[in-house]
Enzyme design. Structure first.
Site, PDB file in Angstrom:
ATOM      1  N   CYS A  66     -29.308  11.184 -11.347  1.00 46.07           N
ATOM      2  CA  CYS A  66     -28.679   9.838 -12.774  1.00 46.07           C
ATOM      3  C   CYS A  66     -29.438   8.391 -11.801  1.00 46.07           C
ATOM      4  O   CYS A  66     -28.147   7.524 -13.000  1.00 46.07           O
ATOM      5  CB  CYS A  66     -28.015  10.265 -13.341  1.00 46.07           C
ATOM      6  SG  CYS A  66     -27.693  11.775 -13.708  1.00 46.07           S
ATOM      7  N   ASP A  91     -18.189   0.064 -14.692  1.00 46.72           N
ATOM      8  CA  ASP A  91     -18.566   2.168 -14.983  1.00 46.72           C
ATOM      9  C   ASP A  91     -17.508   2.840 -14.409  1.00 46.72           C
ATOM     10  O   ASP A  91     -18.283   1.845 -12.894  1.00 46.72           O
ATOM     11  CB  ASP A  91     -20.284   2.303 -14.632  1.00 46.72           C
ATOM     12  CG  ASP A  91     -20.151   3.718 -14.482  1.00 46.72           C
ATOM     13  OD1 ASP A  91     -21.325   4.439 -15.010  1.00 46.72           O
ATOM     14  OD2 ASP A  91     -19.638   4.213 -14.431  1.00 46.72           O
ATOM     15  N   LYS A 139     -14.131  13.895 -14.025  1.00 49.30           N
ATOM     16  CA  LYS A 139     -13.999  13.680 -12.542  1.00 49.30           C
ATOM     17  C   LYS A 139     -12.855  13.437 -11.859  1.00 49.30           C
ATOM     18  O   LYS A 139     -13.061  12.608 -11.136  1.00 49.30           O
ATOM     19  CB  LYS A 139     -15.525  12.273 -12.475  1.00 49.30           C
ATOM     20  CG  LYS A 139     -16.558  12.780 -13.848  1.00 49.30           C
ATOM     21  CD  LYS A 139     -17.683  11.404 -13.170  1.00 49.30           C
ATOM     22  CE  LYS A 139     -18.694  11.260 -13.504  1.00 49.30           C
ATOM     23  NZ  LYS A 139     -19.235  12.219 -13.246  1.00 49.30           N
ATOM     24  N   GLN A 174     -16.653   6.494 -10.771  1.00 52.54           N
ATOM     25  CA  GLN A 174     -16.074   6.616  -9.900  1.00 52.54           C
ATOM     26  C   GLN A 174     -15.952   6.042  -9.345  1.00 52.54           C
ATOM     27  O   GLN A 174     -14.787   6.019  -8.098  1.00 52.54           O
ATOM     28  CB  GLN A 174     -18.065   6.816  -9.209  1.00 52.54           C
ATOM     29  CG  GLN A 174     -18.620   7.936  -9.950  1.00 52.54           C
ATOM     30  CD  GLN A 174     -18.596   9.512  -9.782  1.00 52.54           C
ATOM     31  OE1 GLN A 174     -18.092   9.484  -8.885  1.00 52.54           O
ATOM     32  NE2 GLN A 174     -19.642  10.199  -9.773  1.00 52.54           N
ATOM     33  N   HIS A 213     -26.070   4.149 -12.628  1.00 55.26           N
ATOM     34  CA  HIS A 213     -26.467   5.415 -13.418  1.00 55.26           C
ATOM     35  C   HIS A 213     -27.341   5.339 -14.130  1.00 55.26           C
ATOM     36  O   HIS A 213     -26.725   4.212 -15.859  1.00 55.26           O
ATOM     37  CB  HIS A 213     -24.156   5.378 -13.969  1.00 55.26           C
ATOM     38  CG  HIS A 213     -24.527   6.989 -14.147  1.00 55.26           C
ATOM     39  ND1 HIS A 213     -25.666   7.725 -15.638  1.00 55.26           N
ATOM     40  CD2 HIS A 213     -24.998   8.908 -13.455  1.00 55.26           C
ATOM     41  CE1 HIS A 213     -25.029   8.995 -15.167  1.00 55.26           C
ATOM     42  NE2 HIS A 213     -24.492   9.442 -14.767  1.00 55.26           N
TER      43      HIS A 213
HETATM   44  C1  C6P Z   1     -21.193   6.041 -12.107  1.00 56.97           C
HETATM   45  C2  C6P Z   1     -20.961   7.214 -13.271  1.00 56.97           C
HETATM   46  N1  C6P Z   1     -21.438   6.501 -14.479  1.00 56.97           N
HETATM   47  C3  C6P Z   1     -21.515   7.270 -15.923  1.00 56.97           C
HETATM   48  C4  C6P Z   1     -21.569   8.700 -15.566  1.00 56.97           C
HETATM   49  C5  C6P Z   1     -21.555   9.961 -16.707  1.00 56.97           C
HETATM   50  O1  C6P Z   1     -20.388  10.510 -16.290  1.00 56.97           O
HETATM   51  P1  C6P Z   1     -20.874  12.007 -17.890  1.00 56.97           P
HETATM   52  O2  C6P Z   1     -19.405  11.959 -17.802  1.00 56.97           O
HETATM   53  O3  C6P Z   1     -21.465  12.442 -17.525  1.00 56.97           O
HETATM   54  O4  C6P Z   1     -20.912  10.557 -18.788  1.00 56.97           O
HETATM   55  C6  C6P Z   1     -21.286   9.473 -14.292  1.00 56.97           C
HETATM   56  C7  C6P Z   1     -22.033  10.735 -13.503  1.00 56.97           C
HETATM   57  N2  C6P Z   1     -22.390  11.264 -12.745  1.00 56.97           N
HETATM   58  C8  C6P Z   1     -22.837  12.659 -12.112  1.00 56.97           C
HETATM   59  C9  C6P Z   1     -23.381  13.343 -13.150  1.00 56.97           C
HETATM   60  S1  C6P Z   1     -25.392  12.463 -13.014  1.00 56.97           S
HETATM   61  C10 C6P Z   1     -22.854  12.474 -10.785  1.00 56.97           C
HETATM   62  O5  C6P Z   1     -22.954  13.568 -10.237  1.00 56.97           O
HETATM   63  O6  C6P Z   1     -23.375  11.366 -10.048  1.00 56.97           O
HETATM   64  C11 C6P Z   1     -21.468   8.459 -13.092  1.00 56.97           C
HETATM   65  O7  C6P Z   1     -21.541   8.967 -11.695  1.00 56.97           O
END
Ligand code: C6P
Length: 409
Positions: free
Chosen positions: A367, A201, A227, A204, A124
């Protein structure tokens, strides 16, 4: 495993009863953010109504109460991911900030020319752009572990790429685009064999499966509250205590200091050293309530339900001749989301048609632009599932494809 009582779960999410143009919302965008159950909303409202005060500073009852709630939320998170204690749990804004905290507080000080940062091709932007830019600022090289034809990680390439020049391996646990579940323990072992660190990371992964950071043996692990049925504005960076002790903070201010003179300052204990200023107190209360709510259902049952719905979606979509699905076959190395394209229909047009049916999916690059370049598509449509989704909602998604075909294909 006893299956979930989805009906009872859905009763805790009034938003799922909402209608647009007379149609009940079908929320299939959980990888972007999950919905928030009443117990989490109530916990945060109760905090503001009954316990609101600033933490770590006041000696009055409300401040002491708020401080304990905030501190104990760290303990609850530590218990949830099997960290050693609150000292290993830093509250951030989100996963993105967790990646940046390590990149700045560790990367800028430790990396230099000749060092290598190893990522995967499915990272990501929160990880990819961060380490890419830190590499440019420090002179460290960024390398990417390939994905294979099934869009799993090519572990032979990982073993080739991770060497004694590797300083850190930063990898996504579950891809938000492919659904691929990566062998993060094996990647961490490879990093450690070469005295490199591992950053996982878990944005998910933590929401939908049991995660044990000690079993993975990751040095850092980041995820987001929003999430996992929790509020926005709070995330977690797990870090091994001895590494966090050695690291200098990169954000300064009140709450993170021990002693300040006009000449210099010393830093507070963990985790406060990395939590400057007034933190997201109500969100910490909400995150703890979300963990209680998730564990009341059981992470194994959540994982089983989400993967069952995703398998059903995968099989229904796969039976459509003009649909291309990304990521591995359903099974232990595919999480609860499906990204796909319909031949002749741009993902944004498809999502717009879905929206006409009040079906919420995501269209775009999620992203992960370099990954979409690698897949050879400008965008994809993604359906991502959670504890409150049903097979009937998948049927509505598939039925809406025909409208898109008639209009665009
Ligand atoms: C694997 C992974 N790593 C980092 C992030 C960022 O999470 P934040 O809470 O925004 O910092 C995400 C968030 N992906 C969202 C927004 S792009 C999606 O629609 O897939 C993610 O999926």
């Amino acid at each position: 495993l006893e299956s979930l009582d989805v009906g009872a779960i859905r009763d805790e999410f009034p938003i799922l009863e909402r209608e647009f143009d007379g149609q009940q919302v079908v929320y299939l965008d959980n990888a972007a953010t999950t919905q928030t159950p009443d117990p989490v909303v109530d916990a945060m409202s109760d905090y503001y109504r009954e316990s609101n005060a600033n933490i770590h500073r006041g000696i009055h009852h409300l401040s002491q109460e708020a401080s304990i709630m905030y501190e104990e939320a760290h303990d609850r998170v530590a218990e949830f991911i099997n960290a050693d204690g609150r000292e290993e749990v830093i509250f951030t804004k989100n996963t993105t900030e967790g990646e940046n905290l390590i990149a700045y507080a560790w990367g800028l000080n430790e990396l230099g020319p000749g060092d290598e940062i190893v990522l995967t091709e499915m990272e990501h932007h929160a990880s990819l752009v961060t380490w890419q830019q830190i590499g440019k600022r420090t002179g460290a090289d960024v390398k990417y572990i390939r994905i294979d034809e099934d869009q799993r990680l090519d572990m032979d390439h990982a073993r080739e790429l991770i060497t004694d020049d590797t300083a850190i391996v930063s990898a996504v646990h579950v891809s938000n685009t492919l659904g691929t579940v990566n062998p993060v323990s094996e990647l961490t072992d490879l990093a450690h064999e070469h005295d490199a660190l591992s950053f996982i990371d878990g944005a998910q992964a933590v929401p939908n499966r049991p995660v044990d950071v000690k079993a993975i043996d990751a040095d850092f692990y980041a995820f987001s509250g929003h999430k996992m049925a929790g509020p926005t504005g709070i995330g977690v960076l797990y870090g091994k205590q001895h590494l966090l002790e050695e690291m200098e903070p990169y954000l300064y201010g009140g709450g993170m200091i021990r002693k300040v003179t006009y000449e210099d300052s010393t830093w507070g204990d963990l985790p406060w050293k990395f939590e400057p200023g007034t933190p997201q107190i109500a969100e910490a209360v909400g995150l703890e309530a979300a963990i209680d709510w998730l564990e009341d259902i059981g992470m194994e049952r959540i994982q089983a339900h989400e993967e069952e719905i995703a398998r059903y979606a995968y099989e229904r979509l796969e039976s459509e001749e003009d649909v291309e699905i990304y990521g591995p076959e359903p099974g232990p190395d595919r999480g609860g989301l499906v990204s796909f394209n319909v031949e002749g229909v741009h993902a944004h047009d498809l999502a717009s048609i879905m929206n006409d049916h009040t079906i919420a999916v995501r269209a775009g690059d999620h992203c992960t632009q370099p990954l979409h370049d690698k897949l050879g598509v400008p965008a994809s449509t993604r359906a991502s599932f959670y504890v409150y989704n049903t097979r009937e909602e998948v049927d509505k998604l598939v039925a809406a494809l025909d409208d898109a075909r008639q209009l665009f294909a």
